[in-house]
Design a protein around this motif. Structure first.
Motif, PDB file in Angstrom:
ATOM      1  N   LEU A  62       0.752  -1.043  -0.149  1.00  0.00           N
ATOM      2  CA  LEU A  62      -0.102  -0.083   0.087  1.00  0.00           C
ATOM      3  C   LEU A  62       0.924   1.138  -0.037  1.00  0.00           C
ATOM      4  N   GLN A  63       0.606   2.068  -0.961  1.00  0.00           N
ATOM      5  CA  GLN A  63       1.809   3.107  -1.331  1.00  0.00           C
ATOM      6  C   GLN A  63       0.956   4.438  -1.273  1.00  0.00           C
ATOM      7  N   GLY A  64       1.691   5.466  -0.873  1.00  0.00           N
ATOM      8  CA  GLY A  64       0.919   6.842  -0.857  1.00  0.00           C
ATOM      9  C   GLY A  64       1.756   7.767   0.038  1.00  0.00           C
ATOM     10  N   ARG A  65       1.127   9.066   0.399  1.00  0.00           N
ATOM     11  CA  ARG A  65       1.624  10.032   1.164  1.00  0.00           C
ATOM     12  C   ARG A  65       2.200   9.293   2.450  1.00  0.00           C
ATOM     13  N   GLY A  66       1.098   8.825   3.078  1.00  0.00           N
ATOM     14  CA  GLY A  66       1.475   8.572   4.415  1.00  0.00           C
ATOM     15  C   GLY A  66       2.471   7.244   4.754  1.00  0.00           C
ATOM     16  N   TRP A  67       2.693   6.724   3.589  1.00  0.00           N
ATOM     17  CA  TRP A  67       3.597   5.641   4.076  1.00  0.00           C
ATOM     18  C   TRP A  67       4.836   5.975   3.404  1.00  0.00           C
ATOM     19  N   GLY A  68       5.953   5.342   3.988  1.00  0.00           N
ATOM     20  CA  GLY A  68       7.329   5.367   3.682  1.00  0.00           C
ATOM     21  C   GLY A  68       7.633   4.578   2.296  1.00  0.00           C
ATOM     22  N   PHE A  69       8.953   4.656   1.929  1.00  0.00           N
ATOM     23  CA  PHE A  69       9.061   3.561   0.630  1.00  0.00           C
ATOM     24  C   PHE A  69       9.634   2.299   1.229  1.00  0.00           C
ATOM     25  N   PRO A  70       9.121   1.050   0.905  1.00  0.00           N
ATOM     26  CA  PRO A  70       8.218   1.046  -0.182  1.00  0.00           C
ATOM     27  C   PRO A  70       6.825   0.942   0.266  1.00  0.00           C
ATOM     28  N   GLY A  71       6.336   1.246   1.590  1.00  0.00           N
ATOM     29  CA  GLY A  71       5.025   1.343   1.998  1.00  0.00           C
ATOM     30  C   GLY A  71       4.427   0.154   2.808  1.00  0.00           C
ATOM     31  N   ASN A  72       3.316  -0.022   3.041  1.00  0.00           N
ATOM     32  CA  ASN A  72       2.921  -1.174   3.781  1.00  0.00           C
ATOM     33  C   ASN A  72       2.771  -2.306   3.185  1.00  0.00           C
ATOM     34  N   CYS A  73       3.913  -3.211   3.207  1.00  0.00           N
ATOM     35  CA  CYS A  73       3.928  -4.621   2.239  1.00  0.00           C
ATOM     36  C   CYS A  73       3.401  -5.756   3.166  1.00  0.00           C
ATOM     37  N   GLN A  74       2.380  -5.757   3.514  1.00  0.00           N
ATOM     38  CA  GLN A  74       1.633  -6.676   4.214  1.00  0.00           C
ATOM     39  C   GLN A  74       0.713  -7.586   3.401  1.00  0.00           C
ATOM     40  N   PHE A  75       0.369  -7.489   2.224  1.00  0.00           N
ATOM     41  CA  PHE A  75      -0.649  -8.156   1.428  1.00  0.00           C
ATOM     42  C   PHE A  75      -0.067  -9.075   0.441  1.00  0.00           C
ATOM     43  N   ALA A  76      -0.645 -10.127   0.623  1.00  0.00           N
ATOM     44  CA  ALA A  76      -0.330 -11.318  -0.183  1.00  0.00           C
ATOM     45  C   ALA A  76      -1.040 -11.302  -1.697  1.00  0.00           C
TER      46      ALA A  76
END
Length: 74
Positions: A32-46
């Motif tokens: 999950l990527q966007g302004r509120g997330w750092g790089f690479p984002g919230n990577c918890q999705f299969a």
């Protein structure tokens, strides 16, 4: 004898660690990527669908996890 026991323990720990890494890699394919997330984002999705549901109603988007993408190239 202690050397052999220590070596066997080390091999076991390395094996368990690599299996855990392989399992984790299959569960974090999308971020999950966007302004509120750092790089690479919230990577918890299969799956991409899981990520899209989480992104619904927000100003975020879903992308392929760079770690997963790099692993697929090798």
């Amino acid at each position: 004898m202690r050397f052999i026991l220590g070596l066997m323990t080390l091999i076991t720990v390395i094996g368990i660690s690599s299996m855990a890494h392989a399992q984790a890699a299959s569960n974090d394919r999308y971020c999950l990527q966007g302004r509120g997330w750092g790089f690479p984002g919230n990577c918890q999705f299969a799956t991409r669908q899981q990520c899209l549901v989480a992104a619904s109603g927000t100003n975020a988007h879903c992308g392929l996890n760079p770690r997963y993408a790099a692993h697929r190239r090798t």
